[in-house]
Design a protein around this motif. Structure first.
Motif, PDB file in Angstrom:
ATOM      1  N   HIS A  42     -13.333 -22.212  11.859  1.00 48.83           N
ATOM      2  CA  HIS A  42     -14.192 -21.143  12.369  1.00 48.83           C
ATOM      3  C   HIS A  42     -13.576 -19.765  12.089  1.00 48.83           C
ATOM      4  O   HIS A  42     -14.295 -18.816  11.744  1.00 48.83           O
ATOM      5  N   ARG A  43     -12.258 -19.665  12.253  1.00 44.43           N
ATOM      6  CA  ARG A  43     -11.600 -18.382  12.015  1.00 44.43           C
ATOM      7  C   ARG A  43     -11.737 -17.948  10.561  1.00 44.43           C
ATOM      8  O   ARG A  43     -12.051 -16.783  10.269  1.00 44.43           O
ATOM      9  N   VAL A  44     -11.520 -18.880   9.631  1.00 49.32           N
ATOM     10  CA  VAL A  44     -11.618 -18.560   8.206  1.00 49.32           C
ATOM     11  C   VAL A  44     -13.036 -18.128   7.856  1.00 49.32           C
ATOM     12  O   VAL A  44     -13.248 -17.124   7.155  1.00 49.32           O
ATOM     13  N   LEU A  45     -14.039 -18.874   8.334  1.00 50.05           N
ATOM     14  CA  LEU A  45     -15.424 -18.549   7.989  1.00 50.05           C
ATOM     15  C   LEU A  45     -15.849 -17.217   8.583  1.00 50.05           C
ATOM     16  O   LEU A  45     -16.492 -16.397   7.896  1.00 50.05           O
ATOM     17  N   ARG A  46     -15.503 -16.974   9.831  1.00 48.89           N
ATOM     18  CA  ARG A  46     -15.936 -15.721  10.460  1.00 48.89           C
ATOM     19  C   ARG A  46     -15.265 -14.517   9.792  1.00 48.89           C
ATOM     20  O   ARG A  46     -15.899 -13.468   9.634  1.00 48.89           O
ATOM     21  N   LYS A  47     -14.015 -14.680   9.413  1.00 46.50           N
ATOM     22  CA  LYS A  47     -13.329 -13.583   8.723  1.00 46.50           C
ATOM     23  C   LYS A  47     -14.036 -13.266   7.405  1.00 46.50           C
ATOM     24  O   LYS A  47     -14.263 -12.086   7.072  1.00 46.50           O
ATOM     25  N   ALA A  48     -14.392 -14.316   6.649  1.00 45.47           N
ATOM     26  CA  ALA A  48     -15.048 -14.108   5.354  1.00 45.47           C
ATOM     27  C   ALA A  48     -16.433 -13.490   5.534  1.00 45.47           C
ATOM     28  O   ALA A  48     -16.833 -12.584   4.791  1.00 45.47           O
ATOM     29  N   ILE A  49     -17.208 -13.960   6.505  1.00 46.94           N
ATOM     30  CA  ILE A  49     -18.558 -13.439   6.737  1.00 46.94           C
ATOM     31  C   ILE A  49     -18.503 -11.967   7.127  1.00 46.94           C
ATOM     32  O   ILE A  49     -19.261 -11.134   6.613  1.00 46.94           O
ATOM     33  N   GLN A  50     -17.598 -11.625   8.043  1.00 47.45           N
ATOM     34  CA  GLN A  50     -17.490 -10.230   8.480  1.00 47.45           C
ATOM     35  C   GLN A  50     -17.011  -9.327   7.353  1.00 47.45           C
ATOM     36  O   GLN A  50     -17.516  -8.204   7.186  1.00 47.45           O
ATOM     37  N   ALA A  51     -16.035  -9.810   6.558  1.00 47.14           N
ATOM     38  CA  ALA A  51     -15.478  -8.986   5.476  1.00 47.14           C
ATOM     39  C   ALA A  51     -16.540  -8.656   4.427  1.00 47.14           C
ATOM     40  O   ALA A  51     -16.479  -7.597   3.781  1.00 47.14           O
ATOM     41  N   PHE A  64     -22.247 -23.598   9.765  1.00 43.16           N
ATOM     42  CA  PHE A  64     -22.513 -22.172   9.945  1.00 43.16           C
ATOM     43  C   PHE A  64     -23.767 -21.787   9.159  1.00 43.16           C
ATOM     44  O   PHE A  64     -24.025 -22.320   8.077  1.00 43.16           O
ATOM     45  N   PHE A  65     -24.503 -20.838   9.731  1.00 44.56           N
ATOM     46  CA  PHE A  65     -25.637 -20.230   9.043  1.00 44.56           C
ATOM     47  C   PHE A  65     -25.425 -18.729   9.106  1.00 44.56           C
ATOM     48  O   PHE A  65     -25.307 -18.147  10.192  1.00 44.56           O
ATOM     49  N   ALA A  66     -25.351 -18.095   7.934  1.00 45.06           N
ATOM     50  CA  ALA A  66     -25.157 -16.647   7.860  1.00 45.06           C
ATOM     51  C   ALA A  66     -26.181 -16.053   6.911  1.00 45.06           C
ATOM     52  O   ALA A  66     -26.685 -16.737   6.003  1.00 45.06           O
ATOM     53  N   VAL A  67     -26.483 -14.775   7.098  1.00 45.07           N
ATOM     54  CA  VAL A  67     -27.465 -14.098   6.265  1.00 45.07           C
ATOM     55  C   VAL A  67     -26.863 -12.791   5.754  1.00 45.07           C
ATOM     56  O   VAL A  67     -26.087 -12.134   6.457  1.00 45.07           O
ATOM     57  N   PHE A  68     -27.222 -12.442   4.519  1.00 47.95           N
ATOM     58  CA  PHE A  68     -26.668 -11.265   3.858  1.00 47.95           C
ATOM     59  C   PHE A  68     -27.800 -10.426   3.269  1.00 47.95           C
ATOM     60  O   PHE A  68     -28.740 -10.970   2.676  1.00 47.95           O
ATOM     61  N   ALA A  69     -27.666  -9.106   3.405  1.00 46.93           N
ATOM     62  CA  ALA A  69     -28.601  -8.218   2.730  1.00 46.93           C
ATOM     63  C   ALA A  69     -28.320  -8.186   1.228  1.00 46.93           C
ATOM     64  O   ALA A  69     -29.229  -8.031   0.412  1.00 46.93           O
ATOM     65  N   SER A  70     -27.051  -8.368   0.862  1.00 46.33           N
ATOM     66  CA  SER A  70     -26.628  -8.323  -0.544  1.00 46.33           C
ATOM     67  C   SER A  70     -26.340  -9.727  -1.063  1.00 46.33           C
ATOM     68  O   SER A  70     -25.455 -10.405  -0.546  1.00 46.33           O
ATOM     69  N   PRO A  71     -27.069 -10.203  -2.079  1.00 44.57           N
ATOM     70  CA  PRO A  71     -26.765 -11.514  -2.659  1.00 44.57           C
ATOM     71  C   PRO A  71     -25.333 -11.585  -3.191  1.00 44.57           C
ATOM     72  O   PRO A  71     -24.679 -12.638  -3.089  1.00 44.57           O
ATOM     73  N   ALA A  72     -24.834 -10.489  -3.789  1.00 42.23           N
ATOM     74  CA  ALA A  72     -23.466 -10.493  -4.307  1.00 42.23           C
ATOM     75  C   ALA A  72     -22.459 -10.718  -3.187  1.00 42.23           C
ATOM     76  O   ALA A  72     -21.471 -11.449  -3.352  1.00 42.23           O
ATOM     77  N   ASN A  73     -22.697 -10.109  -2.022  1.00 38.28           N
ATOM     78  CA  ASN A  73     -21.797 -10.337  -0.891  1.00 38.28           C
ATOM     79  C   ASN A  73     -21.837 -11.785  -0.420  1.00 38.28           C
ATOM     80  O   ASN A  73     -20.822 -12.342  -0.004  1.00 38.28           O
ATOM     81  N   ALA A  74     -23.020 -12.396  -0.458  1.00 35.71           N
ATOM     82  CA  ALA A  74     -23.128 -13.799  -0.064  1.00 35.71           C
ATOM     83  C   ALA A  74     -22.315 -14.689  -1.004  1.00 35.71           C
ATOM     84  O   ALA A  74     -21.594 -15.594  -0.559  1.00 35.71           O
TER      85      ALA A  74
END
Length: 878
Positions: A42-51, A64-74
């Motif tokens: 969880h720590r690794v994933l949350r760090k990557a998503i926030q960064a 995990f389910f995350a959403v990004f405004a930028s496809p490149a960031n995803a």
């Protein structure tokens, strides 16, 4: 806020799903040692998503389910996750390997969540990958390609693959780059397993919970039969489940369409054909199928078993001989063989009646999502908006969330606005038209789907099915026996069981005692058949008789200690009572209508159906033939006056009460005459003197008759008259006399209102306020027990006045806001009428800032009835 939205249109975003490969096995092997590993994950994933500026939408277990405004960031986030996990020091037997799917598309943002086909597609893409692998859709690749070099990443084309949603193939790409594993087994798509599951022309929408439930059941069940009426989506659900579990069956998932077969002896031939087995020899098809499957792990999806149900013994033999084979069937009738698990397929979820702008609530409904998606397919640009949300919600409810009906209705939006479609759906079967030409004939119209089930019934079952359509909102077994049983060549309970087996009736799961109901589309069909048989009037007469008997049995109990149970029972049968009353009026049965309305009026008052009660009673007393029985008319006029009194419509109350009293006098009915005087006194305000004159006249008759209950009632009326005469000593004296007497009777209704008046007298006199506080609490307890809406409405103002006198202004205003909301719901103006004589009401509002008053009233106005009672009962100002 939902109410501020004008429309709910899709947004383009990039969705990322993750899942730990083999997490269940890891948990079983590591036990408590798994938790620290999950924390690291969880720590690794949350760090990557926030960064990478992503939004964590939700987690479910280790996913995990995350959403990004930028496809490149995803894409960059997915790479960061794999590299971050690879850099961790995992124990030798506890390395966590995560699969990731990324897809770009349109979806609806609903509060903190996202819904839409693009979200499902991203989850599907993730599900076919392997630990350490990142899979990316072509849609994402097309918008991110130019940024890959800057990120030091590449996308490797894996070709077209059929995901587990049974629609067209999807082109997939694997993310590559430094630190990312390049070699993985073949994707776990439908292309990797043997099957003949047909491609579907539209995407699978909703049903997530049902898919999971059926998948779980299939793990431990040899024969699982999905049952339900035509149009509930049994076939589509079975195909989706088969796609989900296909890779658990190395010897294939095989779909066998039986809708064109009516001879049960041909079922095993159809199975053999699906398995590509040669049946030209002397062996029976069943023997050939068993020989082929005896040592194989395969899934057979047998679709539309109802018309070949006699093949059930062959299916039982097949399963007994082939221990690793599973059968997933769809049928309107269970097979009723040993080891069968039945799964009734529910309709799609439908929204409650929405308020203005409640787009999130409406848009969360599976039925609405399906309707909007199918409507957009025939009318590009169609979307859920503030203008059409209420109409679409009504469409979903009127069609019971039935997928076939919703799809047929959606096809009509290219011809009709949704508001027009709602009106036409009053006659559902005729409004829905036909579906696509690629559907089986029985599914091209909803009528055809129900015809299919009706034709399978025995003649007694058809008669029972038709008669059951007279019930609205369900039926109890005893009522079904009274209404449907006469002349039926079958025991009603056996017949109901037969109709339940054929998915034409359903048992309401939470109801005790048992209740059964039809979906409205099916009920309409049965109603038409009942008319064609020429039996409708006789059945409606029996229905009226049954519910008139119930109402008249309940009426004397509605003011007693057992009132709550009787009120609940009448509320539970309210739709049937309405239907019975409608028939009495429509058929010109004035006596039946007057008896039923008279029996129901107190329930309408207590449970807050005053507007309906006023409309119905006014219609009833104006019927031709109402005057033929003066005693019935007098009682009906009394009931009509009662409803209009509680509505605050005093002129109409006086007219009806006066007419009732005149008839009682003419009939020389002394007890009724006293009651008529008592009633008329209430409607005579603001003339407090006249109110007390009528009350004393009623009291004298009651004393002459030695009627102690009537004496208590008259004293209570005199207390109310004292209120309007502004004589608070009379209010206190007569109120306390009534209260003392009511404590000796089994009349919780009268006791509740006597408590109210005794408390109000002390509030008005500003004396013994602790006693007033105790009386109000006792009244609130009684009103809460019977869910008395009018009691909550007026007694909450008692507590508000006590709070005002204690200086607790904000709580007082909250309660006044709740009371005003109930006033609006009830359609009554009693509070406004009484404000001119109630002590100090409004002092709290005057003491507070107007904006604060509005906010506090809005807070109280949002409470449910239970929340209002809980709040009022929790306050102890004295």
């Amino acid at each position: 806020m939902p109410g501020e939205q004008a429309e709910l249109r899709p947004e383009v975003a990039t969705f990322l799903f993750t899942d730990i490969e083999g997490s269940t096995r890891l948990l079983e092997r590591l036990g408590d040692d798994f938790a620290p590993l999950l924390d690291t994950h969880h720590r690794v994933l949350r760090k990557a998503i926030q960064a990478r500026h992503g939004e964590e939408v939700r987690t479910e277990g280790d996913s995990f389910f995350a959403v990004f405004a930028s496809p490149a960031n995803a894409i960059a986030c997915a790479a960061d996750i794999q590299r971050g996990l690879a850099a961790e020091s995992w124990p030798a037997d506890g390395e966590l390997r995560v699969r990731i799917g990324v897809h770009t598309g349109e979806a609806l943002r609903q509060g903190g969540d996202w819904v839409g086909l693009a979200v499902h597609r991203a989850a599907r893409i993730m599900s076919v990958g392997w630990g350490g692998q990142v899979l990316v859709s072509q849609a994402t690749r097309e918008v991110v390609a130019g940024a890959l070099d800057d990120l030091g990443l590449e996308l490797v084309d894996l070709g077209d693959h059929r995901l587990k949603d049974l629609t067209e193939a999807t082109r997939l790409f694997q993310l590559g780059g430094q630190g990312l594993a390049a070699e993985h087994p073949a994707l776990r798509t439908l292309d990797a397993v043997r099957h003949n599951l047909p491609i579907q022309p539209t995407s699978f929408i909703g049903r997530d919970a049902e898919v999971h439930q059926v998948v779980d059941l299939l793990e431990n069940t040899r024969v699982l039969t999905l049952t339900g009426p035509g149009g509930t989506g049994k076939t589509r659900l079975s195909l989706q489940v088969a796609a989900e579990v296909a890779d658990d069956f190395p010897d294939g998932a095989w779909f066998v369409a039986l809708d064109g077969i009516t001879d049960p002896t041909l079922v095993m031939s159809a199975v053999a054909e699906a398995l590509s087995l040669n049946t030209s020899g002397d062996d029976a098809p069943l023997e050939i199928v068993i020989r082929h499957l005896v040592d194989r792990r395969a899934l057979l999806v047998l679709d539309n078993l109802e018309q070949v149900i006699e093949a059930a013994p062959d299916i039982a033999k097949l399963i007994a001989a082939c221990g690793q084979t599973r059968v997933l069937g769809t049928s309107r009738i269970p097979l009723q063989i040993s080891g069968e698990q039945e799964y009734p397929v529910p309709p799609l979820s439908v929204p409650e009646e929405p308020g203005p702008g409640d787009l999130l609530e409406v848009g969360a409904s599976e039925a609405v999502v399906l309707f909007v998606a199918r409507a957009a397919a025939v009318q590009p640009g169609f979307a859920l908006t503030a203008d059409n949300a209420s109409a679409i919600a009504r469409i979903a409810r009127r069609l019971d969330g039935m997928p076939l009906a919703l799809e047929l209705a959606a096809a009509r939006v290219k011809l009709l606005p949704v508001d027009d479609l709602v009106e036409r759906l009053t006659h559902r079967l005729d409004a829905l038209g036909t579906g696509g030409r690629d559907r089986p004939d029985r599914q091209r119209t909803l009528r055809g789907a129900i015809d299919w089930s009706y034709d399978l019934l025995t003649e007694p079952a058809r008669v029972l099915f038709e008669r059951c359509s007279v019930f609205m909102g369900g039926m109890a077994l005893d009522a079904a026996e009274q209404v449907c049983g006469p002349g039926l060549d079958e025991d009603v309970l056996d017949g109901i069981a037969h109709l339940v087996d054929h998915s034409l009736l359903r048992r309401l799961p939470e109801a005790v005692p048992a209740r059964f109901a039809m979906y409205e589309t099916i009920r309409e069909y049965a109603w038409e058949q009942l008319e064609q048989r020429g039996d409708r009037s006789a059945v409606r007469d029996r229905h009226l008789a049954a519910f008139l008997a119930l109402a008249e049995e309940a009426a004397p109990q509605l003011t007693t200690a057992g009132a709550s149970d009787w009120l609940d029972r009448l509320e539970g049968e309210h739709d049937n009572l309405r239907a019975a009353l409608d028939w009495a009026v429509a058929s010109g049965n004035a006596a039946g209508a007057m008896r039923l309305g008279t029996a129901l009026w107190r329930m309408w008052q207590i449970r807050g159906h005053l507007l309906e009660g006023g409309r119905r009673m006014s219609e009833i007393v104006a019927m031709d033939g109402a005057s033929d029985d003066p005693a019935l008319l007098a009682a009906a006029l009394e009931a009509c006056g009662g409803v209009h009194y509680w509505l605050g419509e005093m002129e109409r109350a006086r007219d009806n009460y006066g007419g009732s009293l005149e008839l009682y006098r003419r009939l020389e009915d002394k007890p009724a005459t006293a009651r008529g005087l008592y009633n008329l006194s209430f409607a005579s305000f603001p003339d407090g003197i006249r109110m007390q004159e009528l009350g004393r006249e009623a009291l004298a008759i009651y004393e002459e008759l030695g009627d102690e209950h009537g004496i208590a009632q008259a004293n209570w009326g005199l207390s109310v008259g004292g209120l309007w005469a502004n004589d608070w000593n009379v209010v206190l004296e007569r109120g306390d006399l009534a209260l003392a007497a009511y404590r000796t009777f089994d009349d919780t209704f009268g006791l509740s209102w006597a408590l109210h008046m005794s408390a109000l007298a002390r509030i008005g006199l500003e004396q013994d306020l602790p006693k007033a506080n105790a009386l109000v609490h006792e009244a609130l307890d009684l009103f809460a027990a019977s869910h008395d809406v009018t009691g909550a409405y007026l007694c909450s103002t008692d507590m508000a006045m006590l709070l005002e006198q204690a200086g607790e202004y904000e709580d007082a205003v909250r309660l006044l806001g709740a009371a005003e909301r109930l006033r609006d719901d009830l359609g009554t103006d009693l509070l406004a009428i009484q404000e001119e004589v109630l002590p100090r009401i409004g002092a709290a509002e005057a003491a507070l800032d107007p904006d604060r008053v509005r906010a506090l009233k809005a807070e109280g106005g949002a409470w449910s009835l239970e929340e209002l009672f809980d709040f009022a009962r929790s306050r102890q100002p004295f």
